[in-house]
Design a protein around this motif. Structure first.
Motif: not given
Lengths: 502, 96
Positions: B17, B22, B29-32, B36-37, B39-40, B87-88, B90, B92
Motif C-alpha cells: 500500500v 478519504i 480530501p478529509v484524511k490522507t 498535499n500536491a 492528494t489534491v 470515498f476511500l 487506496v 497499492q
C-alpha cells in the motif's frame, strides 16, 4: 532839503507758508531680538520592505482536523473488511503478470527522421560541436566549429536552428543562421524561455542569443574583460538561481575556471556573480586509493565537461583534461590559491570530493534524472563509467567503443538507458536492465565520421539528435522498448545504486 | 477519532500500500497519508471518475449500483470504495 534815504527792507514772513510746513517729529521703535533655537531630528533607523505575490502552483489543502466528521467511523467500519480482502487478494494474484497493453503503435526499429545539413558550414568542412533542443522540444540548435583544432583560429562559424514541427522544414537550409566570429564550442538552450540560447566560443567569450530578435540576435556577451575566460569555453549551462524563475549561465573553460554569470538586461551585459578556480594544489585527496596521482606540472586543471545535479542545487560535477572527476559545491568559501588578475569577484576553490581518476580527458558527465546519486562519465579511454556520488571507484564500467567517447546522456524516459556518441561514428544505446553488457541498439551513421554530440528531446523522449564531424545532424526516432518505462525500472536502478562498496 | 486512525493504520500496513485518501461527497480530501500536491490531484480526478462510473452502471440498469472501482495501471493499482458520504481511495503496488 532832499536827501537820499536808505530804508531797510522790511520782510513779512509768510504766515501761510509756515503753517503749511508740517510738524515733524521722528520716533523709532524696534522689536526686541527674536529668540531662536536650532534642533535636529533624524530617524534612527529605517527599513524597507517589499512584497510580491508568487504564482500559486497548486491549490491549498485544508484538512478539517478539528471538525467532527459525522459518519466517518461508521463508513470505515463498513468498508475496511472488503478493502483489506481486496488488497490481500491483489497482492497474491498473478492475473496481470505478463499483461501488456498497446496504447500506441510500437515502433520496433530505430529510424532516421531527418538529416539536417547546412550547406555553407559543410563546404568549409566545419564539424558539429554541440546540439541542444529548446524547452518546447520543437527546435534543434546546432553549433559549428572544429574539434580537432589545436591552434587559435579566426574562422567564422555559425549556429543554426531548425524547427522540426514546421511543415516547410527544409533539411538543407536552416530556419535561422546566426553568424559567429569564432568557432562555437558549447551550446545550451534556456530551460524555460524558448528563444534564448547560451553559447561558449573558442575565444573564451560567453554569449546569449535571443532568436526572437530579427536585428541582432546577440542579447548579452561577456566580451574580453578581466572577468572572462581566456581559453576555450567547453561547457555552458543554465543554472537556476536563488530567485525562482531566474537563471544564470555557468561556463567552464580549459583554463580551470568555472564562472557563474547573471544576465543584466537593462545594461545588456553579463555580471560575474561567482567565480571558481580549480588548482591542482587544492584538489581533495581521494580516500583509500593510492596516491600515485600527483599534481602534474601544469598550473591549472582544464575543465572539459561539467554536469549539474537536478536533485541538489549546490552540487556540480567537473571533468578535466587530465582525467580527473570532481564533485564541487557552489557554496564553498575557500579562496582559490591563484594570483588575482583583477577580477571583480574573488575566486573560490569549489572541489569537495575526488573520484577515481581516468586516463585521458573526461569528455562528458551526466547526472541521472531518476536517481539522486548516480551519474555516468566517459572520456577518451572508450569506457563509460557509472558512478555513485557516495564513493570514489565506479560502480560499473562498460566498454562503449574502441575509440573516444564524445558525449554521454541518460534517457529522459527510461531510468536504465543511456546513449553514447563515439569516435567511430556510431551511437551506442545501453540498457542496464539487460543481462548482457552489449549495447541494446546501435545507430550507425553510414560513414566513419565521428559522432561528436547527441541530445535527447525531453518533450518527445523518442527523438534523439546526433551531430557529426561531417557537419550533419541526424534526428533519430527510437524504438518503443527504448523509450517506454517498464514497471520495475526504478527499483532496478535503486539496486544498482545500492551496490556501493562498504 | 482514534478508531479512525487505527483503521487507517491497519489498511496502510497491508502489502504494497502506497497511500490512502478519504474524500467526502464533494470531492474534498478529509484524511490522507500522501503529500498535499498528490492528494489534491488524486481527489479531484478520482471523484469525477467515480461519479462517471456510477452513472454508467445505473444507466445500464437502474436497479444496479457501483460497489467498488479498481483502476489497474502499469505501475500500481488504485482501489476506490464509494459510499453515500465518503470515498476511500487506496493506492497499492501489488508487485512490491
Amino acid at each position: 532839503m532832499f536827501t537820499d534815504e536808505a530804508l531797510d527792507s522790511v520782510s513779512v514772513q509768510s504766515q501761510w507758508r509756515i503753517s503749511q510746513q508740517s510738524a515733524q517729529e521722528s520716533r523709532s521703535c524696534q522689536t526686541r531680538a527674536v529668540h531662536r533655537a536650532e534642533a535636529e531630528v533624524q530617524a534612527g533607523s529605517s527599513s524597507t520592505c517589499c512584497t510580491q505575490t508568487e504564482t500559486q502552483p497548486q491549490e491549498e489543502l485544508h484538512l478539517q482536523d478539528g471538525l467532527e466528521l459525522p459518519g466517518l467511523r461508521d463508513f470505515l467500519q463498513r468498508v475496511e473488511d472488503p478493502v483489506v480482502r481486496e488488497l490481500v487478494r491483489n497482492a497474491r494474484s498473478h492475473a496481470f503478470d505478463e499483461f501488456q497493453v498497446n496504447w500506441e503503435d510500437h515502433r520496433q526499429r530505430v529510424s532516421c527522421l531527418h538529416f539536417l545539413q547546412h550547406s555553407s558550414a559543410q563546404e568549409r568542412g566545419l564539424h558539429v560541436t554541440s546540439v541542444s533542443w529548446n524547452c518546447t522540444g520543437s527546435v534543434i540548435a546546432c553549433a559549428y566549429g572544429r574539434i580537432d583544432d589545436g591552434d587559435w583560429s579566426t574562422e567564422m562559424s555559425c549556429v543554426c536552428t531548425w524547427n522540426l514541427d514546421r511543415r516547410s522544414l527544409n533539411p538543407k537550409q536552416a530556419d535561422l543562421v546566426i553568424h559567429v566570429p569564432t568557432a562555437v564550442t558549447a551550446l545550451c538552450c534556456h530551460p524555460e524561455q524558448p528563444a534564448l540560447i547560451a553559447g561558449g566560443l573558442y575565444s573564451g567569450e560567453v554569449l546569449v542569443w535571443d532568436t526572437s530578435r530579427t536585428q541582432d540576435p546577440v542579447l548579452v556577451q561577456t566580451g574580453m574583460s578581466a572577468d572572462s575566460h581566456r581559453e576555450p569555453v567547453y561547457t555552458v549551462a543554465w543554472v537556476p538561481l536563488q530567485k525562482k524563475g531566474e537563471f544564470g549561465v555557468l561556463s567552464a573553460g580549459s583554463a580551470g575556471r568555472v564562472l557563474l554569470w547573471t544576465v543584466d538586461l537593462e545594461e545588456a551585459r553579463f555580471v560575474l556573480s561567482a567565480a571558481y578556480a580549480l588548482v591542482p594544489q587544492q584538489l581533495p585527496h581521494s580516500s583509500g586509493s593510492s596516491s600515485s596521482f600527483k599534481a602534474r606540472g601544469s598550473s591549472t586543471v582544464g575543465v572539459t565537461s561539467l554536469a549539474l545535479s537536478p536533485w541538489d542545487p549546490d552540487t556540480f560535477l567537473v571533468g578535466s583534461e587530465g582525467g580527473l572527476l570532481l564533485r564541487c559545491s557552489f557554496s564553498s568559501q575557500t579562496p582559490a590559491a591563484v594570483p588575482p588578475e583583477g577580477q571583480s569577484v574573488t575566486l573560490r576553490a569549489p572541489a569537495v570530493f575526488l573520484f577515481k581518476p581516468r586516463s585521458g580527458p573526461v569528455h562528458s558527465i551526466h547526472c541521472s534524472p531518476f536517481h539522486r546519486n548516480l551519474f555516468v562519465s566517459a572520456g577518451t579511454d572508450g569506457l563509460a563509467h557509472l558512478h555513485s556520488l557516495l564513493q570514489a571507484p565506479p560502480l560499473l564500467s562498460l566498454r562503449v567503443s574502441h575509440s573516444y567517447v564524445f558525449q554521454l546522456q541518460w534517457s529522459p524516459s527510461r531510468p536504465l538507458v543511456f546513449a553514447a556518441a563515439t569516435g567511430q561514428g556510431e551511437v551506442q544505446i545501453f540498457d542496464l536492465g539487460r543481462r548482457s553488457l552489449r549495447p541494446a541498439a546501435t545507430i550507425e551513421g553510414g560513414t566513419d565520421q565521428p559522432a561528436t554530440c547527441l541530445a535527447f528531446n525531453h518533450r518527445n523522449p523518442h527523438l534523439l539528435a546526433v551531430g557529426r564531424t561531417d557537419g550533419s545532424v541526424g534526428i533519430w526516432q527510437l524504438s518503443h522498448d527504448l523509450t517506454e518505462q517498464g514497471p520495475r525500472e526504478s527499483s532496478q536502478l535503486e539496486q544498482i545504486a545500492n551496490q556501493v562498496a562498504e | 477519532m482514534a478508531e479512525v486512525e487505527e483503521t487507517l493504520k491497519r489498511i496502510q500496513s497491508q502489502k504494497g500500500v502506497q497511500g490512502i485518501i478519504i474524500v467526502n461527497s464533494e470531492g474534498i480530501p478529509v484524511k490522507t497519508t500522501l503529500d498535499n500536491a498528490s492528494t489534491v490531484q488524486y481527489a479531484g480526478l478520482i471523484h469525477q471518475l467515480v461519479m462517471k462510473a456510477r452513472s454508467t452502471v445505473r444507466d445500464i440498469d437502474p436497479q444496479n449500483d457501483l460497489t467498488f472501482l479498481r483502476i489497474r495501471s502499469k505501475k500500481n493499482e488504485i482501489m476506490i470504495a464509494p459510499d453515500k458520504d465518503y470515498f476511500l481511495i487506496v493506492i497499492q503496488n501489488p508487485s512490491d
